[in-house]
Design a protein around this motif. Structure first.
Motif, mmCIF file in Angstrom:
data_model
loop_
_atom_site.group_PDB
_atom_site.id
_atom_site.type_symbol
_atom_site.label_atom_id
_atom_site.label_comp_id
_atom_site.label_asym_id
_atom_site.label_seq_id
_atom_site.Cartn_x
_atom_site.Cartn_y
_atom_site.Cartn_z
ATOM 1 N N ARG A 1 0.847 -1.216 0.000
ATOM 2 C CA ARG A 1 0.000 0.000 0.000
ATOM 3 C C ARG A 1 0.874 1.255 0.000
ATOM 4 N N ILE B 1 3.007 4.613 -0.514
ATOM 5 C CA ILE B 1 4.036 5.059 -1.456
ATOM 6 C C ILE B 1 4.649 3.860 -2.183
ATOM 7 N N ASP C 1 5.918 -7.453 1.366
ATOM 8 C CA ASP C 1 5.260 -6.809 2.514
ATOM 9 C C ASP C 1 5.084 -7.840 3.621
ATOM 10 N N CYS D 1 7.629 -10.734 3.565
ATOM 11 C CA CYS D 1 8.919 -10.525 4.230
ATOM 12 C C CYS D 1 8.771 -9.467 5.308
ATOM 13 N N ASP D 2 9.151 -9.816 6.514
ATOM 14 C CA ASP D 2 9.263 -8.822 7.578
ATOM 15 C C ASP D 2 10.690 -8.294 7.518
ATOM 16 N N VAL D 3 10.859 -7.076 7.039
ATOM 17 C CA VAL D 3 12.219 -6.576 6.779
ATOM 18 C C VAL D 3 12.997 -6.283 8.064
ATOM 19 N N ASN E 1 11.806 0.788 0.708
ATOM 20 C CA ASN E 1 10.712 1.707 1.019
ATOM 21 C C ASN E 1 10.029 1.427 2.361
ATOM 22 N N TYR F 1 12.641 8.029 14.417
ATOM 23 C CA TYR F 1 12.341 8.039 12.980
ATOM 24 C C TYR F 1 13.333 8.941 12.218
ATOM 25 N N LYS G 1 16.159 7.889 9.375
ATOM 26 C CA LYS G 1 16.167 8.444 8.010
ATOM 27 C C LYS G 1 17.486 9.175 7.714
ATOM 28 N N GLY H 1 8.488 14.808 1.484
ATOM 29 C CA GLY H 1 7.928 15.690 2.520
ATOM 30 C C GLY H 1 6.710 15.003 3.114
ATOM 31 N N ILE I 1 3.368 13.270 2.605
ATOM 32 C CA ILE I 1 2.661 12.603 1.509
ATOM 33 C C ILE I 1 1.385 11.972 2.065
ATOM 34 N N THR J 1 -0.854 9.352 2.877
ATOM 35 C CA THR J 1 -0.937 7.889 2.958
ATOM 36 C C THR J 1 -1.486 7.541 4.342
HETATM 37 N N1 LIG Z 1 3.791 9.394 4.090
HETATM 38 C C1 LIG Z 1 4.703 10.327 4.266
HETATM 39 O O1 LIG Z 1 4.401 11.511 4.460
HETATM 40 C C2 LIG Z 1 6.165 9.988 4.219
HETATM 41 C C3 LIG Z 1 7.079 11.044 4.308
HETATM 42 C C4 LIG Z 1 8.429 10.759 4.254
HETATM 43 C C5 LIG Z 1 8.873 9.463 4.119
HETATM 44 N N2 LIG Z 1 7.961 8.448 4.052
HETATM 45 C C6 LIG Z 1 8.490 7.097 3.937
HETATM 46 O O2 LIG Z 1 7.922 6.462 2.819
HETATM 47 C C7 LIG Z 1 7.864 5.053 3.049
HETATM 48 C C8 LIG Z 1 6.450 4.543 2.800
HETATM 49 O O3 LIG Z 1 5.573 5.224 3.680
HETATM 50 P P1 LIG Z 1 3.985 5.217 3.508
HETATM 51 O O4 LIG Z 1 3.529 6.584 3.868
HETATM 52 O O5 LIG Z 1 3.604 4.620 2.225
HETATM 53 O O6 LIG Z 1 3.597 4.260 4.746
HETATM 54 P P2 LIG Z 1 2.408 3.206 4.890
HETATM 55 O O7 LIG Z 1 2.321 2.967 6.373
HETATM 56 O O8 LIG Z 1 1.206 3.632 4.153
HETATM 57 O O9 LIG Z 1 3.003 1.910 4.159
HETATM 58 C C9 LIG Z 1 4.121 1.238 4.655
HETATM 59 C C10 LIG Z 1 4.132 -0.178 4.112
HETATM 60 O O10 LIG Z 1 5.270 -0.835 4.689
HETATM 61 C C11 LIG Z 1 4.861 -2.093 5.207
HETATM 62 N N3 LIG Z 1 5.703 -2.492 6.328
HETATM 63 C C12 LIG Z 1 5.737 -1.986 7.579
HETATM 64 N N4 LIG Z 1 6.599 -2.661 8.335
HETATM 65 C C13 LIG Z 1 7.142 -3.620 7.542
HETATM 66 C C14 LIG Z 1 8.077 -4.660 7.769
HETATM 67 N N5 LIG Z 1 8.635 -4.849 8.970
HETATM 68 N N6 LIG Z 1 8.396 -5.465 6.738
HETATM 69 C C15 LIG Z 1 7.825 -5.301 5.507
HETATM 70 N N7 LIG Z 1 6.919 -4.348 5.249
HETATM 71 C C16 LIG Z 1 6.583 -3.526 6.259
HETATM 72 C C17 LIG Z 1 3.413 -1.880 5.635
HETATM 73 O O11 LIG Z 1 2.725 -3.121 5.768
HETATM 74 C C18 LIG Z 1 2.899 -0.993 4.521
HETATM 75 O O12 LIG Z 1 2.419 -1.738 3.424
HETATM 76 C C19 LIG Z 1 8.353 4.844 4.488
HETATM 77 O O13 LIG Z 1 9.725 4.516 4.500
HETATM 78 C C20 LIG Z 1 8.151 6.200 5.097
HETATM 79 O O14 LIG Z 1 8.998 6.418 6.212
HETATM 80 C C21 LIG Z 1 6.612 8.681 4.099
#
Ligand SMILES: NC(=O)c1ccc[n+]([C@@H]2O[C@H](COP(=O)([O-])OP(=O)(O)OC[C@H]3O[C@@H](n4cnc5c(N)ncnc54)[C@H](O)[C@@H]3O)[C@@H](O)[C@H]2O)c1
Length: 243
Positions: free
Chosen positions: A16, A18, A37, A58-60, A86, A151, A155, A182, A184, A186
């Motif tokens: 899901r 990004i 995921d 996969c649990d990363v 990601n 966090y 990063k 920035g 986003i 989600t």
């Molecule tokens: N949304 C924002 O504003 C934003 C801003 C800056 C950076 N980011 C970064 O972008 C990336 C994606 O964020 P997002 O907003 O889509 O988040 P999200 O929570 O919508 O999606 C994250 C996805 O990662 C998966 N995930 C979580 N833990 C996991 C694990 N241990 N192993 C495998 N998968 C795992 C979740 O199941 C989910 O599908 C992240 O690294 C986040 O830090 C997001």
């Protein structure tokens, strides 16, 4: 104009948000994409919905699982050209109240996983003399944020990892870059109140929160031949918030 035909890619945390948008965009550019995921069913569902993709569980946060994932995807696709680290989580709190477990969990998912995946993927990429590794960082890794010591440190660490990997791997034509999104829209930012979102938007010159597609387009560019002289960089995609 961007063609990734014949290329294979792995995107972590791609069921899901990004990650999903990145996977969709890479498929639209012609790549075959592995979606990893936590939950196999949701990874497979996303893969089915977007086409030339396969889902993997996969649990990363588990280094052995990440190493095995890379091997499994290489076996399934015959190669792995593009890795997008990601997957990410937040465990926000003011430092005084932040538990050691909150620190460790965020570091394991956001930072250690990218190190382990980069270590595992480089062997095949070196042999083929081609690789693109793209780490999804955050603007808070550059500017810090109250309540996000864990966090933002993860990063910032990802940015250091990006630069060191870029230097180590450049001679084999493996390019490593980071994207710093920035705010986003989600599930990660849905938790914010409308008021908080409006306050954030007020700090953004483009006056809106970003969409997953804004990040996915930047990934497609960095993965493509258009970016073949770019490595070790942090591309900020934030509507102009940090400049
Ligand atoms: N949304 C924002 O504003 C934003 C801003 C800056 C950076 N980011 C970064 O972008 C990336 C994606 O964020 P997002 O907003 O889509 O988040 P999200 O929570 O919508 O999606 C994250 C996805 O990662 C998966 N995930 C979580 N833990 C996991 C694990 N241990 N192993 C495998 N998968 C795992 C979740 O199941 C989910 O599908 C992240 O690294 C986040 O830090 C997001």
């Amino acid at each position: 104009m961007i063609s990734l035909t014949g290329k294979t890619a792995l995107v972590t945390g791609a069921a899901r948000g990004i990650g999903r948008s990145i996977a969709e965009t890479l498929v639209a550019c012609g790549a075959r994409v592995a979606i990893a995921d936590l939950d196999l069913a949701s990874a497979e569902k996303t893969a089915q919905e977007i086409g030339e993709a396969r889902g993997f569980a996969c649990d990363v946060s588990d280094p052995a699982a990440v190493t095995m994932l890379i091997q499994t995807v290489e076996d399934a696709f015959g190669s792995l050209d593009i890795l997008v680290n990601n997957a990410g989580i937040t465990r926000d709190n003011l430092m005084a109240r932040m538990k050691d477990e909150d620190w460790d969990a965020v570091m394991a998912v956001n930072l250690r996983s990218a190190f382990v995946a980069t270590r595992a993927v480089q062997r095949g990429m070196m042999k083929r003399r081609f690789g693109r590794i793209i780490n999804i960082a955050s603007v808070v890794g550059i500017m810090g944020n109250k309540g996000q010591a864990n966090y933002s440190a993860s990063k910032a660490g990802l940015i250091g990892l990006t630069k060191s990997s870029a230097k180590e791997l450049a001679s084999r034509n493996i390019l490593v870059n980071a994207i710093a999104p920035g705010f986003i829209q989600t599930a990660m930012t849905d938790k914010l109140s409308d008021e908080a979102k409006a306050q954030l938007a007020a700090q953004i010159p483009l006056a809106r929160l970003g969409e997953p597609k804004d990040i996915a387009n930047a990934v497609a560019f960095l993965a493509s031949d258009l970016a073949s002289y770019i490595t070790g960089q942090v591309l900020v995609v934030d509507g102009g918030m940090v400049m």
